[in-house]
Scaffold this active site. Structure first.
Site, mmCIF file in Angstrom:
data_model
loop_
_atom_site.group_PDB
_atom_site.id
_atom_site.type_symbol
_atom_site.label_atom_id
_atom_site.label_comp_id
_atom_site.label_asym_id
_atom_site.label_seq_id
_atom_site.Cartn_x
_atom_site.Cartn_y
_atom_site.Cartn_z
ATOM 1 N N GLU A 49 110.127 -55.281 -55.004
ATOM 2 C CA GLU A 49 110.602 -55.865 -53.750
ATOM 3 C C GLU A 49 110.078 -57.291 -53.671
ATOM 4 O O GLU A 49 108.909 -57.549 -53.961
ATOM 5 C CB GLU A 49 110.085 -55.076 -52.539
ATOM 6 N N ASP A 60 105.304 -57.424 -40.486
ATOM 7 C CA ASP A 60 104.345 -57.838 -41.508
ATOM 8 C C ASP A 60 102.953 -58.048 -40.927
ATOM 9 O O ASP A 60 102.782 -58.767 -39.936
ATOM 10 C CB ASP A 60 104.803 -59.146 -42.171
#
Length: 266
Positions: A49, A60
């Protein structure tokens, strides 16, 4: 979809282990170094990824934000990300690569132009964090027409009714967010509980692959090896940060980490 992603999962299952998915931020800590890291860790990762650096992330955590900040500071742009993918695929054509990012970047770039660029550079899949089901149905359909796997996200709070709809519309991979947290947080739920929810998803979906992400580290990865796949991101970003601070070789250190992770799930 008989994609490179699904073929990779099939090959891994024959080895009786989960797929190892790694996450790095494109352009961290430089564009050149980012590509070197990606090439090196792909010798052990089954699927890679690659994140689009973003200055206002949703899920995140600190480690990935730090990586994204370095990349943005170094001037990374969307076209640079595609160039990294293109150069990666020149030598790793059989290694699936998934781009992960936010829809506003795709919208600003132009949806159709973005997907054409994905197809041209041989991107295998997309994870778009801020485009949930069912708002993503139209975009997911466009992805499928281009032969790109659109990866749906589900979480511990996803209801069974909603889960059935998501599974029905999903392609050949589903991403299960293991806990209500940002990335990089300590595992707040026991591996047993995570696998219970994972098994519920698999009961409704025997043909599609389900990977688990969030809280996956060297300490926790072995306890979750019954999954189709496991995603490690924050630990890798942290290793890059630590390597920079210590003035060590980030490529070597991150590759060694991914190698250790792979050995734990064999």
């Amino acid at each position: 979809m008989n994609s490179l992603i699904s073929k990779t999962f099939s090959a891994v299952k024959k080895e009786n282990r989960p797929a190892l998915l790694t996450y790095t931020v494109a352009g961290d800590n430089t564009k050149k170094k980012s590509l070197k890291i990606l090439k090196s860790i792909s010798n052990y990762a089954d699927i890679c990824e690659l994140g689009f650096p973003h200055n206002t992330p949703i899920a995140d955590g600190g480690q990935i934000q730090t990586s994204a900040y370095r990349a943005i500071k170094n001037g990374i742009k969307i076209n640079d990300v595609f160039l990294i993918v293109k150069n990666f695929k020149k030598i790793k054509k059989d290694k699936p690569i998934i781009l992960m990012g936010y829809y506003n970047m795709i919208y600003q770039y132009n949806e159709n132009k973005f997907l054409e660029k994905c197809k041209k550079t041989k991107v295998d899949g997309l994870i778009v964090v801020d485009l949930p089901y069912p708002e993503n149905k139209n975009f997911a359909s466009k992805c499928k027409k281009k032969g790109i796997t659109f990866i749906q996200l589900v979480s511990p709070t996803t209801s069974n009714i909603r889960l059935k709809k998501i599974i029905k519309d999903s392609h050949d991979m589903i991403y299960y967010i293991s806990m209500l947290s940002t990335t990089g947080g300590k595992l707040k739920v026991s591996p047993k509980k995570i696998l219970e929810k994972y098994n519920e998803i698999k009961k409704q979906n025997k043909s599609k692959n389900v990977v688990i992400g969030f809280g996956i580290t060297e300490k926790t990865i072995k306890s979750l090896k019954k999954a189709d796949g496991l995603v490690v991101g924050s630990s890798i970003c942290k290793e890059i940060t630590n390597s920079i601070k210590r003035r060590q070789n980030a490529v070597t250190n991150v590759t060694n980490l991914v190698k250790r992770l792979k050995n734990k799930i064999k």
